[in-house]
Design a protein around this motif. Structure first.
Motif, mmCIF file in Angstrom:
data_model
loop_
_atom_site.group_PDB
_atom_site.id
_atom_site.type_symbol
_atom_site.label_atom_id
_atom_site.label_comp_id
_atom_site.label_asym_id
_atom_site.label_seq_id
_atom_site.Cartn_x
_atom_site.Cartn_y
_atom_site.Cartn_z
ATOM 1 N N MET A 217 8.710 9.822 1.389
ATOM 2 C CA MET A 217 7.364 10.046 0.658
ATOM 3 C C MET A 217 7.219 8.768 0.012
ATOM 4 O O MET A 217 7.752 8.328 -0.535
ATOM 5 N N PRO A 218 5.858 8.483 0.000
ATOM 6 C CA PRO A 218 5.023 7.537 -0.839
ATOM 7 C C PRO A 218 5.100 7.828 -2.331
ATOM 8 O O PRO A 218 5.127 8.706 -2.781
ATOM 9 N N ALA A 219 5.317 6.857 -2.997
ATOM 10 C CA ALA A 219 5.574 6.878 -4.475
ATOM 11 C C ALA A 219 4.012 7.106 -5.161
ATOM 12 O O ALA A 219 3.112 6.951 -4.628
ATOM 13 N N ARG A 220 3.911 7.991 -6.066
ATOM 14 C CA ARG A 220 2.656 8.134 -6.764
ATOM 15 C C ARG A 220 2.550 7.378 -8.268
ATOM 16 O O ARG A 220 3.461 7.124 -9.097
ATOM 17 N N GLY A 221 1.346 7.611 -8.710
ATOM 18 C CA GLY A 221 1.219 6.948 -10.120
ATOM 19 C C GLY A 221 1.530 5.553 -10.180
ATOM 20 O O GLY A 221 1.452 4.674 -9.496
ATOM 21 N N ALA A 222 2.367 5.257 -11.369
ATOM 22 C CA ALA A 222 2.785 3.955 -11.691
ATOM 23 C C ALA A 222 3.550 3.485 -10.787
ATOM 24 O O ALA A 222 3.802 2.186 -10.499
ATOM 25 N N ALA A 223 4.429 4.220 -10.392
ATOM 26 C CA ALA A 223 5.681 3.713 -9.319
ATOM 27 C C ALA A 223 4.817 3.098 -8.046
ATOM 28 O O ALA A 223 5.546 2.660 -7.169
ATOM 29 N N ALA A 224 3.587 3.501 -7.458
ATOM 30 C CA ALA A 224 3.027 2.850 -6.225
ATOM 31 C C ALA A 224 2.754 1.551 -6.307
ATOM 32 O O ALA A 224 2.367 0.839 -7.253
ATOM 33 N N VAL A 225 2.857 0.922 -5.282
ATOM 34 C CA VAL A 225 2.716 -0.621 -5.190
ATOM 35 C C VAL A 225 1.466 -0.792 -4.306
ATOM 36 O O VAL A 225 1.376 -0.410 -3.312
ATOM 37 N N SER A 226 0.312 -1.416 -4.932
ATOM 38 C CA SER A 226 -0.755 -1.978 -4.180
ATOM 39 C C SER A 226 -0.805 -2.694 -3.037
ATOM 40 O O SER A 226 0.488 -3.388 -3.063
ATOM 41 N N ALA A 227 -1.709 -2.628 -2.186
ATOM 42 C CA ALA A 227 -1.622 -3.765 -1.341
ATOM 43 C C ALA A 227 -1.353 -5.302 -1.638
ATOM 44 O O ALA A 227 -0.627 -5.860 -0.870
ATOM 45 N N GLU A 228 -2.193 -5.496 -2.543
ATOM 46 C CA GLU A 228 -1.895 -6.781 -3.145
ATOM 47 C C GLU A 228 -0.733 -7.349 -3.793
ATOM 48 O O GLU A 228 -0.451 -8.249 -3.589
ATOM 49 N N ASP A 229 -0.568 -6.166 -4.571
ATOM 50 C CA ASP A 229 1.020 -6.274 -5.168
ATOM 51 C C ASP A 229 2.203 -6.555 -4.291
ATOM 52 O O ASP A 229 2.884 -7.206 -4.602
ATOM 53 N N ALA A 230 2.101 -5.755 -3.225
ATOM 54 C CA ALA A 230 3.131 -5.998 -2.156
ATOM 55 C C ALA A 230 3.366 -7.677 -1.704
ATOM 56 O O ALA A 230 4.482 -7.867 -1.253
ATOM 57 N N ARG A 231 2.162 -8.310 -1.631
ATOM 58 C CA ARG A 231 2.254 -9.737 -1.499
ATOM 59 C C ARG A 231 3.255 -10.596 -2.271
ATOM 60 O O ARG A 231 3.951 -11.436 -1.682
ATOM 61 N N GLU A 232 3.325 -10.103 -3.514
ATOM 62 C CA GLU A 232 4.210 -10.964 -4.377
ATOM 63 C C GLU A 232 5.691 -10.538 -4.280
ATOM 64 O O GLU A 232 6.512 -11.145 -4.813
ATOM 65 N N LEU A 233 6.051 -9.291 -3.530
ATOM 66 C CA LEU A 233 7.253 -9.076 -3.241
ATOM 67 C C LEU A 233 8.286 -9.726 -2.266
ATOM 68 O O LEU A 233 7.774 -10.228 -1.364
#
Length: 420
Positions: A217-233
């Motif tokens: 299941m996808p994380a909710r709230g602060a634990a969620a990773v946005s599309a732009e943040d995912a680029r840095e991982l």
């Protein structure tokens, strides 16, 4: 020779019924040869769904199951392949190239597959044909997607179209990846393979979709990773679904296969695509045989129609036979005349059938290729086709011998002349 001319003139006097008989035989021959061509080309196309790949590697299961989910996108893998296992075999001295495949998501019923640039460089189908683009290019950005020809046609997608991928492979999904939309960067040309119904994204893109998922299941709230943040991982995958391997030398195929099957890192299985395809086709062979049986019965129906037409005309032709006997024709001449008529009808029907077949292929070949991805070559009949046509001609002569024998017996019974 005079009997042949006489047979042709006799058929000319009954041109309407003779024409109908020829058309019936011609349509039957057309159907038989068309079914045979489609059957042969479908089998060839099926066998060349994937070409140029020496081994398919996946979690240990059955060879057909591995082929189904890795090539045909049917079913699911029993387990994944660890990324370090992929790197191990990709760097193997006997391996020329390796294509990673990662499955698990979908979009409106179409499968999504994660891979890398090697897929577009080395994947082959048909007679060693490479993948080509009708528009765009392979994915370059993290959220680029390359779609197959069927998806572009059925959904009306084009370059720049935004699409949201769904979790799971079902036609209906209640959980999607709406926070990380993709856009179409390329449209592949039709191949007639499952590639046409596949959405291709990068392995990093597949990893980005699930980077913040926990327990399915996808994380909710602060634990969620946005599309732009995912680029840095770090989006290096931890596991994939299957691997396609191309070797430096095909002589080493069985040696590499044995190494994969005995790999101590995890339970893996390597299968030869050609062997697995033949095994799968053997399971589908009943449909192939059914098509042939149906077409044979259609031809028999046409020949029975010819037999019926000749038999029904015997009583009407007593005057004709009487005239022939009065000018010196013997019973064997009457027998040969009717036999030649049957052979002439069959030959005319076969020629008409061949003409209709090649006319239909010439008109329908582009449509069949564009709609079904099946290329039916317009080639002269081979030995197998000529054997079928010879069998049809022989069957027509055998059937024609029935009314010819009846006319022969009737001539003998009536003596030297047939009364009108």
């Amino acid at each position: 020779m005079y009997l042949l001319r006489l047979a042709i003139k006799s058929l000319g006097n009954r041109r309407f019924s003779a024409l109908l008989t020829v058309i019936a035989i011609g349509l039957s021959v057309t159907l038989l040869l068309a079914v045979e061509k489609v059957r042969t080309e479908a089998r060839s196309s099926f066998a060349s769904t994937i070409s140029g790949t020496d081994l398919i590697v996946g979690a240990r299961s059955g060879s057909v199951q591995l082929l189904l989910y890795s090539v045909f996108r049917i079913g699911n893998a029993t387990n994944n392949v660890r990324w370090d296992s992929f790197e191990h075999f990709a760097s193997h001295p006997r391996v020329d190239w390796a294509i990673p495949l990662s499955l698990g998501d979908s979009h409106r019923g179409f499968k999504v597959m994660g891979t890398n640039q090697s897929y577009f460089d080395h994947y082959r189908h048909g007679r060693d044909q490479a993948l080509t683009f009708t528009a765009g290019a392979p994915f370059d950005d993290l959220y680029d997607a390359v779609i197959g020809a069927d998806i572009a046609r059925e959904l009306g997608y084009e370059l720049g179209t935004e699409l949201v991928l769904a979790h799971g492979t079902g036609a209906v999904s209640f959980v999607d990846h709406g926070d990380k939309p993709f856009q179409v960067s390329g449209v592949l040309a039709r191949t007639g393979t499952p590639v046409d119904r596949t959405i291709h994204i990068s392995l990093e893109g597949m990893q980005a979709l699930h980077v913040d998922w926990q327990q399915g299941m996808p994380a909710r709230g602060a634990a969620a990773v946005s599309a732009e943040d995912a680029r840095e991982l770090d989006l290096t995958p931890t596991a994939i679904t299957a691997i396609l391997l191309g070797l430096n030398n095909r002589i080493s195929t069985f040696a590499v296969q044995r190494e994969v099957n005995q790999y101590s890192g995890e339970p893996l299985q390597a299968v030869l695509p050609g062997v697995a395809l033949q095994e799968l086709w053997s399971l589908l062979g009943m449909a192939e045989k059914s098509l042939f049986i149906v077409s044979v019965f259609v031809v028999l129906t046409g020949l029975v129609g010819m037999l019926t037409a000749i038999l029904s005309s015997l009583n009407e032709r007593r005057r004709e036979m009487a005239i022939l006997r009065s000018v010196g024709a013997r019973p064997r001449h009457v027998f040969a005349l009717l036999l030649l008529e049957a052979a002439s009808l069959a030959i005319a029907g076969i020629l008409l059938g061949l003409g209709l077949l090649y006319l239909g292929l010439w008109i329908g070949q582009p449509l069949i290729l564009s709609q079904y991805g099946l290329f039916i070559a317009i080639t002269p009949p081979g030995l197998y086709e000529w054997t079928l046509l010879g069998a049809i001609l022989l069957a027509s002569i055998l059937m024609g011998s029935v009314p010819a024998w009846r006319a022969y017996r009737q001539s003998l019974a009536d003596g030297l002349s047939i009364r009108t």
